[in-house]
Write a protein that holds these residues in place. Structure first.
Motif, PDB file in Angstrom:
ATOM      1  N   ILE A  49       0.846  -1.203   0.000  1.00  0.00           N
ATOM      2  CA  ILE A  49       0.000   0.000   0.000  1.00  0.00           C
ATOM      3  C   ILE A  49       0.876   1.245   0.000  1.00  0.00           C
ATOM      4  CG2 ILE A  49      -1.683   1.343   1.309  1.00  0.00           C
ATOM      5  CD1 ILE A  49      -2.970  -1.049   0.086  1.00  0.00           C
ATOM      6  N   PHE A  50       1.886   1.269   0.862  1.00  0.00           N
ATOM      7  CA  PHE A  50       2.781   2.419   0.927  1.00  0.00           C
ATOM      8  C   PHE A  50       3.492   2.652  -0.406  1.00  0.00           C
ATOM      9  CE2 PHE A  50       2.775   2.119   5.678  1.00  0.00           C
ATOM     10  CZ  PHE A  50       2.528   3.457   5.935  1.00  0.00           C
ATOM     11  N   LEU A  51       4.017   1.588  -1.001  1.00  0.00           N
ATOM     12  CA  LEU A  51       4.837   1.732  -2.199  1.00  0.00           C
ATOM     13  C   LEU A  51       4.011   2.075  -3.432  1.00  0.00           C
ATOM     14  CD1 LEU A  51       7.420  -1.181  -1.761  1.00  0.00           C
ATOM     15  CD2 LEU A  51       7.809   1.270  -1.473  1.00  0.00           C
ATOM     16  N   GLN A  52       2.875   1.409  -3.607  1.00  0.00           N
ATOM     17  CA  GLN A  52       2.098   1.619  -4.827  1.00  0.00           C
ATOM     18  C   GLN A  52       1.382   2.962  -4.848  1.00  0.00           C
ATOM     19  OE1 GLN A  52      -0.380  -1.431  -6.391  1.00  0.00           O
ATOM     20  NE2 GLN A  52       1.157  -3.028  -6.194  1.00  0.00           N
ATOM     21  N   HIS A  53       1.136   3.529  -3.675  1.00  0.00           N
ATOM     22  CA  HIS A  53       0.394   4.796  -3.618  1.00  0.00           C
ATOM     23  C   HIS A  53       1.197   5.874  -2.884  1.00  0.00           C
ATOM     24  CE1 HIS A  53      -2.961   2.331  -5.005  1.00  0.00           C
ATOM     25  NE2 HIS A  53      -2.684   1.502  -4.035  1.00  0.00           N
ATOM     26  N   HIS A  54       2.520   5.804  -3.041  1.00  0.00           N
ATOM     27  CA  HIS A  54       3.407   6.673  -2.258  1.00  0.00           C
ATOM     28  C   HIS A  54       3.188   8.152  -2.552  1.00  0.00           C
ATOM     29  CE1 HIS A  54       6.180   7.458  -5.688  1.00  0.00           C
ATOM     30  NE2 HIS A  54       5.766   6.271  -6.088  1.00  0.00           N
ATOM     31  N   GLN A  55       2.878   8.497  -3.789  1.00  0.00           N
ATOM     32  CA  GLN A  55       2.734   9.918  -4.119  1.00  0.00           C
ATOM     33  C   GLN A  55       1.559  10.556  -3.379  1.00  0.00           C
ATOM     34  OE1 GLN A  55       2.530   9.474  -8.403  1.00  0.00           O
ATOM     35  NE2 GLN A  55       4.577  10.326  -8.645  1.00  0.00           N
ATOM     36  N   ILE A  56       0.493   9.786  -3.182  1.00  0.00           N
ATOM     37  CA  ILE A  56      -0.674  10.320  -2.471  1.00  0.00           C
ATOM     38  C   ILE A  56      -0.426  10.299  -0.965  1.00  0.00           C
ATOM     39  CG2 ILE A  56      -3.163  10.079  -2.139  1.00  0.00           C
ATOM     40  CD1 ILE A  56      -3.056   8.323  -4.754  1.00  0.00           C
ATOM     41  N   ILE A  57       0.131   9.189  -0.478  1.00  0.00           N
ATOM     42  CA  ILE A  57       0.331   9.031   0.968  1.00  0.00           C
ATOM     43  C   ILE A  57       1.267  10.100   1.511  1.00  0.00           C
ATOM     44  CG2 ILE A  57       1.255   7.476   2.738  1.00  0.00           C
ATOM     45  CD1 ILE A  57       0.248   5.140   1.002  1.00  0.00           C
ATOM     46  N   GLN A  58       2.224  10.545   0.706  1.00  0.00           N
ATOM     47  CA  GLN A  58       3.156  11.580   1.162  1.00  0.00           C
ATOM     48  C   GLN A  58       2.436  12.843   1.628  1.00  0.00           C
ATOM     49  OE1 GLN A  58       5.961  12.253  -2.016  1.00  0.00           O
ATOM     50  NE2 GLN A  58       6.685  10.145  -1.978  1.00  0.00           N
ATOM     51  N   GLN A  59       1.277  13.117   1.050  1.00  0.00           N
ATOM     52  CA  GLN A  59       0.522  14.319   1.427  1.00  0.00           C
ATOM     53  C   GLN A  59       0.016  14.234   2.868  1.00  0.00           C
ATOM     54  OE1 GLN A  59      -2.628  15.023  -1.466  1.00  0.00           O
ATOM     55  NE2 GLN A  59      -1.475  13.911  -3.019  1.00  0.00           N
ATOM     56  N   TYR A  60      -0.129  13.008   3.369  1.00  0.00           N
ATOM     57  CA  TYR A  60      -0.762  12.817   4.682  1.00  0.00           C
ATOM     58  C   TYR A  60       0.213  12.249   5.719  1.00  0.00           C
ATOM     59  CZ  TYR A  60      -4.651  13.068   1.374  1.00  0.00           C
ATOM     60  OH  TYR A  60      -5.497  13.458   0.357  1.00  0.00           O
ATOM     61  N   MET A  61       1.506  12.406   5.480  1.00  0.00           N
ATOM     62  CA  MET A  61       2.504  11.804   6.373  1.00  0.00           C
ATOM     63  C   MET A  61       2.401  12.330   7.805  1.00  0.00           C
ATOM     64  SD  MET A  61       4.279   9.521   4.781  1.00  0.00           S
ATOM     65  CE  MET A  61       5.845   9.374   5.614  1.00  0.00           C
ATOM     66  N   VAL A  62       2.217  13.626   7.946  1.00  0.00           N
ATOM     67  CA  VAL A  62       2.159  14.214   9.296  1.00  0.00           C
ATOM     68  C   VAL A  62       0.969  13.650  10.062  1.00  0.00           C
ATOM     69  CG1 VAL A  62       1.872  16.343  10.601  1.00  0.00           C
ATOM     70  CG2 VAL A  62       3.318  16.322   8.552  1.00  0.00           C
ATOM     71  N   THR A  63      -0.183  13.573   9.406  1.00  0.00           N
ATOM     72  CA  THR A  63      -1.383  13.031  10.051  1.00  0.00           C
ATOM     73  C   THR A  63      -1.178  11.575  10.442  1.00  0.00           C
ATOM     74  OG1 THR A  63      -2.751  14.500   8.705  1.00  0.00           O
ATOM     75  CG2 THR A  63      -3.855  12.650   9.778  1.00  0.00           C
ATOM     76  N   LEU A  64      -0.601  10.785   9.549  1.00  0.00           N
ATOM     77  CA  LEU A  64      -0.369   9.369   9.845  1.00  0.00           C
ATOM     78  C   LEU A  64       0.581   9.203  11.021  1.00  0.00           C
ATOM     79  CD1 LEU A  64       0.012   7.937   6.214  1.00  0.00           C
ATOM     80  CD2 LEU A  64      -1.926   7.629   7.758  1.00  0.00           C
ATOM     81  N   GLU A  65       1.621  10.035  11.055  1.00  0.00           N
ATOM     82  CA  GLU A  65       2.599   9.922  12.142  1.00  0.00           C
ATOM     83  C   GLU A  65       2.001  10.337  13.481  1.00  0.00           C
ATOM     84  OE1 GLU A  65       7.268  11.165  12.971  1.00  0.00           O
ATOM     85  OE2 GLU A  65       6.145  12.059  11.314  1.00  0.00           O
ATOM     86  N   ASN A  66       1.157  11.346  13.476  1.00  0.00           N
ATOM     87  CA  ASN A  66       0.586  11.838  14.731  1.00  0.00           C
ATOM     88  C   ASN A  66      -0.551  10.968  15.256  1.00  0.00           C
ATOM     89  OD1 ASN A  66       2.349  14.002  14.725  1.00  0.00           O
ATOM     90  ND2 ASN A  66       0.922  15.365  13.661  1.00  0.00           N
ATOM     91  N   LEU A  67      -1.342  10.385  14.344  1.00  0.00           N
ATOM     92  CA  LEU A  67      -2.533   9.650  14.768  1.00  0.00           C
ATOM     93  C   LEU A  67      -2.344   8.143  14.845  1.00  0.00           C
ATOM     94  CD1 LEU A  67      -5.405  11.495  12.826  1.00  0.00           C
ATOM     95  CD2 LEU A  67      -4.643  11.831  15.181  1.00  0.00           C
ATOM     96  N   LEU A  68      -1.577   7.567  13.927  1.00  0.00           N
ATOM     97  CA  LEU A  68      -1.518   6.101  13.829  1.00  0.00           C
ATOM     98  C   LEU A  68      -0.139   5.523  14.118  1.00  0.00           C
ATOM     99  CD1 LEU A  68      -3.737   5.562  10.637  1.00  0.00           C
ATOM    100  CD2 LEU A  68      -4.410   5.369  13.032  1.00  0.00           C
ATOM    101  N   PHE A  69       0.866   5.969  13.388  1.00  0.00           N
ATOM    102  CA  PHE A  69       2.201   5.368  13.515  1.00  0.00           C
ATOM    103  C   PHE A  69       3.006   6.118  14.579  1.00  0.00           C
ATOM    104  CE2 PHE A  69       0.671   4.252   9.293  1.00  0.00           C
ATOM    105  CZ  PHE A  69       0.915   2.887   9.276  1.00  0.00           C
TER     106      PHE A  69
END
Length: 764
Positions: free
Chosen positions: A724-744
């Protein structure tokens, strides 16, 4: 290649009047001669190059700019013929010294332009070309060393992305095979210093991301080494060697070292007959693989031309060419995060190669397939997906013939292990490309446990023994009504009598979430429309209003998907196309599909290939939706800007009122973009949250029970998360801060957090 007319220059001297078409014809002839040199000919390559050099020398006074342009273009776009064109430039330089200098200046300008527009592969080809010009006495060795030193200095810059340093180091290391010996003979101290700086950089370089991009999780039969370090070690080992591959009259071919390990197959180093295959770390192998990769890159859009070019590789009688071709094609197919070209291209290319070499290449391909099968236990799940797609498609073009008995070892293994899962998924894919009975007939009876079930609709209200089921009588009424082409209002009337199991008194006037209503309606409709995809699509369209009403809530959407699975669990392709259609028609949304995939009802099929097809397709649809609205917004803003410019040019202020509709449209589109981006963000939050939940449950269960964490299910799940991370990396990069603060967060188990850290390292 673009062509531009060249205007004659007479420098003030009188001349006879020429036909206006003649310069264009000459330019086309020059272009054709340059592009075709090195192809099969009755004459030798040396004589062809000498003859072409003579022709170009005669045309230099009138067509110098055109010749320079063509040579610079082929240097960038035809890297597999690099040594042919460097020889040609060397011959021209020997005859016209000024031309060599002008060509190098043009190449440097083109190199800068490639870097400016992010054409990094083409830039590497140009650097290699410049390197090879040292051997042709066009560029002095000290100049090339100085250029490499400037590149390597980048590794000492502070606060720069690691990928910047990686590229410059790779550009140097991958170019040295063409010029290494020449530079060492004349500038050994400087070259040692370059190697020392590169080695120092590689020691301090972050390598967290490496395992995320590896095809194999085991080091046997040989380890997957980190790309840059591997190139460096091989160059240091072979730096004083020279490996002639093809004869040149004036300038011998250069010494080389092997490049990157792109997931090599353990193909035999000694084919049954013919020449021996070079070792996996040999210089010859690097040169061969690089050239084959370049041929594919140049001709991938025309499979027949590409196959013919691969098989006519120079010196093919001195190497086991078929083995090299198969290995290079699989190396590209399995490349992570994505292959250089669309996956189906590799399938069609291998089919074409088998047609051109029916007596030898199919056997080599079968050997490679067998070796890949033997290594499935340590193969990345994403690569297994591609292996499944390729193998099933390939079999469909050769009457599904395969020696299945050779893979009977998978029948004694747990069905969740990679080998039996692979065979099962291949047969499932083959069924999509054929029909069920054909697949049953082609495999031995012992494989029946892995053979796909008959793709029949499961309609629980169709059996009289189920008369006691709630809603049975309503299902009969619905069947009659739908067959009689009843209206949506009449369907609502029939469904109104269905009790709601979620509450004692159904006083909701009918249409909030009622699982039994959804169950009865969807089961009956899909059963009646089960004849084909088209019938099912028509049913969804005709009763779209009923679906939208029943699935108004999130629970309703989820339950619709559950019923689709219950009805078509034996027909994964039907499930995939129905879910796709329901997303398109907005019966269900993307978040509902994600929640459904991670629901307990789908736990049995969670590791099945089709489930992840559906999820990735859902993510792509969401992304296309966002991009479409963004484009509409940009186009509308551009229209408004053009309107303003036109009004300003006319100095007319009376048309301000014309801006009103466009400005209102822009406001509406901005709201739609924000809403779509919010929905996209929520989709990824749902997916990653669900991944974390199921992986955490597994880890806790293993820790409590004292069992091994590394089960086949865990390997599949953690690699799907990476996918999921690799195939959709361009989109996921937009939400890195949110993912780091809420989930990871730091509190997350390190098994899961490591995947996120690897992905972050890729962006460093």
């Amino acid at each position: 290649m673009s062509r531009r007319r060249h205007s004659d220059e007479n420098d003030g001297q009188p001349h006879k009047r020429r036909r206006t078409s003649e310069p264009s014809e000459i330019e086309e002839r020059l272009e054709s001669l340059i592009c075709r040199v090195g192809e099969k000919s009755t004459s030798s390559l040396e004589s062809n190059l000498e003859g072409l050099a003579g022709v170009l020398e005669a045309d230099l006074p009138n067509y110098k700019s055109k010749i320079l342009r063509i040579l610079c273009t082929v240097a960038r776009l035809l890297p597999e013929k690099l040594t042919v064109y460097t020889t040609l430039v060397g011959l021209l330089n020997a005859r016209n010294y000024n031309f060599g200098g002008e060509f190098v200046e043009a190449m440097i300008r083109q190199l800068k332009e490639c870097l400016k527009v992010n054409l990094y592969n083409e830039a590497v080809y140009l650097i290699r070309f410049l390197s090879d010009l040292v051997n042709c006495h066009v560029i002095a060795a000290p100049s090339m060393v100085a250029m490499f030193e400037n590149f390597v200095v980048v590794t000492q810059e502070e606060d720069v992305p690691q990928v910047r340093c990686d590229w410059y180091v790779y550009a140097v290391l991958s170019s040295l095979p063409w010029v290494g010996k020449e530079l060492y003979e004349k500038k050994d101290a400087e070259m040692d210093r370059i190697f020392s700086q590169v080695e120092s950089f590689l020691k301090r370089r972050q390598k967290i991301h490496v395992s995320m991009l590896q095809i194999w999780t085991a080091d046997k039969p040989h380890p997957q080494e980190e790309v840059l370090r591997e190139i460096l070690m091989e160059l240091k080992r072979d730096k004083h060697k020279r490996f002639p591959l093809k004869p040149k009259k004036a300038y011998p071919y250069k010494g080389c070292s092997r490049g990157t390990d792109k997931g090599k197959l353990p193909l035999s180093k000694k084919p049954c007959k013919g020449p021996v295959m070079p070792g996996s770390h040999s210089a010859e192998r690097f040169v061969i693989e690089e050239n084959l990769h370049c041929i594919i890159k140049s001709h991938w859009k025309e499979r027949q031309t590409c196959a013919a070019q691969l098989l006519s590789y120079p010196g093919n009688n001195k190497i086991p060419l078929n083995y090299h071709i198969v290995e290079v094609i699989f190396a590209e197919l399995f490349q992570l995060p994505s292959p250089p070209h669309i996956e189906v291209m590799y399938t069609t290319l291998l089919i074409e190669l088998c047609k051109l070499q029916p007596g030898s290449l199919p056997q080599v391909l079968a050997q490679a397939t067998e070796m890949l099968y033997m290594r499935l236990d340590t193969m990345n799940t994403t690569c297994i997906d591609r292996f499944i797609n390729w193998f099933s498609h390939h079999l469909s073009n050769f009457q599904f013939r395969w020696s299945w008995e050779d893979w009977s070892d998978c029948l004694t293994q747990d069905l969740e292990k990679p080998k039996p899962k692979f065979v099962r998924e291949v047969l499932e894919k083959c069924m999509r490309l054929s029909y069920h009975q054909r697949i049953v007939d082609i495999v031995p009876s012992a494989f029946s446990v892995l053979t796909p079930a008959s793709p029949q609709c499961i309609y629980k209200y169709g059996d009289e023994s189920n008369k006691t089921l709630p809603g049975y009588s309503v299902a009969l009424c619905l069947t009659i009504a739908i067959k009689n082409k009843t209206s949506n209002d009449e369907i609502f009337t029939i469904l109104k009598d269905v009790p709601n199991p979620n509450q004692d008194d159904d006083d909701d006037e009918g249409f909030t979430f009622n699982p039994l209503k959804i169950d009865v309606f969807v089961q009956t409709l899909l059963h009646l429309a089960a004849k084909s995809f088209s019938h099912s699509f028509s049913a969804l369209a005709k009763f779209h209003e009923v679906f939208k009403t029943l699935a108004e809530s999130d629970e309703g959407k989820l339950h619709v998907l559950r019923v689709v699975y219950e009805v078509w669990k034996n027909h994964p392709q039907m499930i995939a196309v129905l879910v796709d259609k329901m997303i398109r028609t907005q019966i269900v949304d993307c978040a509902a599909v994600a929640n459904w995939i991670f629901s307990p009802e789908l736990a049995h099929d969670f590791t099945r290939f089709y489930i992840w097809e559906i999820l990735h397709s859902t993510i792509r649809k969401m992304s296309k939706h966002v991009m479409k609205i963004k484009k509409e917004l940009e186009d509308t803003k551009a229209r408004l800007a053009r309107q303003h410019k036109r009004r300003d040019d006319d100095d007319d202020r009376s048309s301000d009122r014309e801006d009103g509709p466009l400005e209102e449209q822009i406001e509406r589109l901005q709201e739609k973009v924000e809403s779509a981006q919010s929905e996209q963000k929520n989709l990824f939050l749902v997916i990653f949250q669900r991944f974390i939940m199921i992986l955490t449950e597994h880890l806790v269960r293993c820790e409590t029970g004292g069992t091994d964490v590394l089960t086949p299910w865990y390997k599949n799940c953690i690699e799907r998360l990476q996918q999921i991370f690799l195939q959709h990396h361009q989109i996921i990069q937009q939400y890195m801060v949110t993912l780091e603060n809420l989930l990871f967060t730091a509190e997350l188990d390190h098994h899961i957090l490591t995947v996120f850290q690897q992905f972050c390292a890729l962006q460093a």
